[in-house]
Design a protein around this motif. Sequence first.
Motif, PDB file in Angstrom:
ATOM      1  N   ARG A  76      -6.056  -5.621  -6.255  1.00  0.00           N
ATOM      2  CA  ARG A  76      -6.069  -5.640  -5.223  1.00  0.00           C
ATOM      3  C   ARG A  76      -6.703  -6.672  -4.224  1.00  0.00           C
ATOM      4  N   PRO A 112      -0.685   1.720  -5.544  1.00  0.00           N
ATOM      5  CA  PRO A 112      -1.600   2.285  -4.550  1.00  0.00           C
ATOM      6  C   PRO A 112      -2.540   3.438  -5.170  1.00  0.00           C
ATOM      7  N   PHE A 113      -2.374   4.099  -5.446  1.00  0.00           N
ATOM      8  CA  PHE A 113      -3.446   5.579  -6.111  1.00  0.00           C
ATOM      9  C   PHE A 113      -4.183   4.730  -7.361  1.00  0.00           C
ATOM     10  N   GLU A 148      -3.353  -4.266   2.837  1.00  0.00           N
ATOM     11  CA  GLU A 148      -3.085  -4.388   1.269  1.00  0.00           C
ATOM     12  C   GLU A 148      -2.441  -4.496   0.293  1.00  0.00           C
ATOM     13  N   GLU A 207      -6.338  -8.510   0.556  1.00  0.00           N
ATOM     14  CA  GLU A 207      -5.640  -7.923   1.238  1.00  0.00           C
ATOM     15  C   GLU A 207      -4.408  -9.034   2.163  1.00  0.00           C
ATOM     16  N   TYR A 225      -1.246  -5.037  -4.041  1.00  0.00           N
ATOM     17  CA  TYR A 225      -1.709  -4.676  -5.736  1.00  0.00           C
ATOM     18  C   TYR A 225      -0.864  -5.480  -6.440  1.00  0.00           C
ATOM     19  N   GLU A 252       0.722  -1.540   0.096  1.00  0.00           N
ATOM     20  CA  GLU A 252      -0.262   0.298  -0.010  1.00  0.00           C
ATOM     21  C   GLU A 252       0.849   1.690  -0.842  1.00  0.00           C
ATOM     22  N   ASP A 253       2.151   0.928   0.259  1.00  0.00           N
ATOM     23  CA  ASP A 253       3.277   1.717  -0.260  1.00  0.00           C
ATOM     24  C   ASP A 253       3.524   2.690  -1.310  1.00  0.00           C
ATOM     25  N   GLY A 266      -5.308   1.245  -7.951  1.00  0.00           N
ATOM     26  CA  GLY A 266      -5.611   0.370  -6.367  1.00  0.00           C
ATOM     27  C   GLY A 266      -6.716   0.523  -5.907  1.00  0.00           C
ATOM     28  N   ALA A 267      -6.419   2.425  -5.113  1.00  0.00           N
ATOM     29  CA  ALA A 267      -7.025   2.689  -3.808  1.00  0.00           C
ATOM     30  C   ALA A 267      -8.572   3.253  -4.732  1.00  0.00           C
ATOM     31  N   LYS A 268      -8.265   3.674  -6.018  1.00  0.00           N
ATOM     32  CA  LYS A 268      -9.784   3.729  -6.848  1.00  0.00           C
ATOM     33  C   LYS A 268     -10.978   2.875  -7.124  1.00  0.00           C
TER      34      LYS A 268
END
Length: 118
Positions: free
Chosen positions: A73, A47-48, A80, A75, A82, A25-26, A50-52
């Motif tokens: 994505r 992360p940008f 999280e 867990e 990706y 996630e980082d 996958g966050a959406k």
Amino acid sequence: SEALYLQLDACRADSNLEAIVLSDEDGLCLASAGERDTCDEIAANLPFVGAKAPNFEGVLFSPTKAWKVGVRRFEVLGTELYLCVAGGRDDNRDQELSRSLGGVERILGQDPRFGLAA
């Protein structure tokens, strides 16, 4: 990490993909197959993307390049992760993403430190 690399590299080679990347996630590249700089750049952007949406098919842009990608994505122990496949044929990208994700889940599931979320 060797098992993850071998799994990802086999999927990449089978489908003539440019890269397959597993990131956290980082945006840290945890495992990858493909050119190192490409994989690191893709990982930093996951992360940008996958966050959406948990599942993304489209184009990932960088300042110098664009890749057709598929991203999933998932867990592991509340973190999280990706998984991204880049390049290859449009009709094959989703199949290799599913295949790669299955391998990653099996490998991480073998290590008692990792419990995959249901």
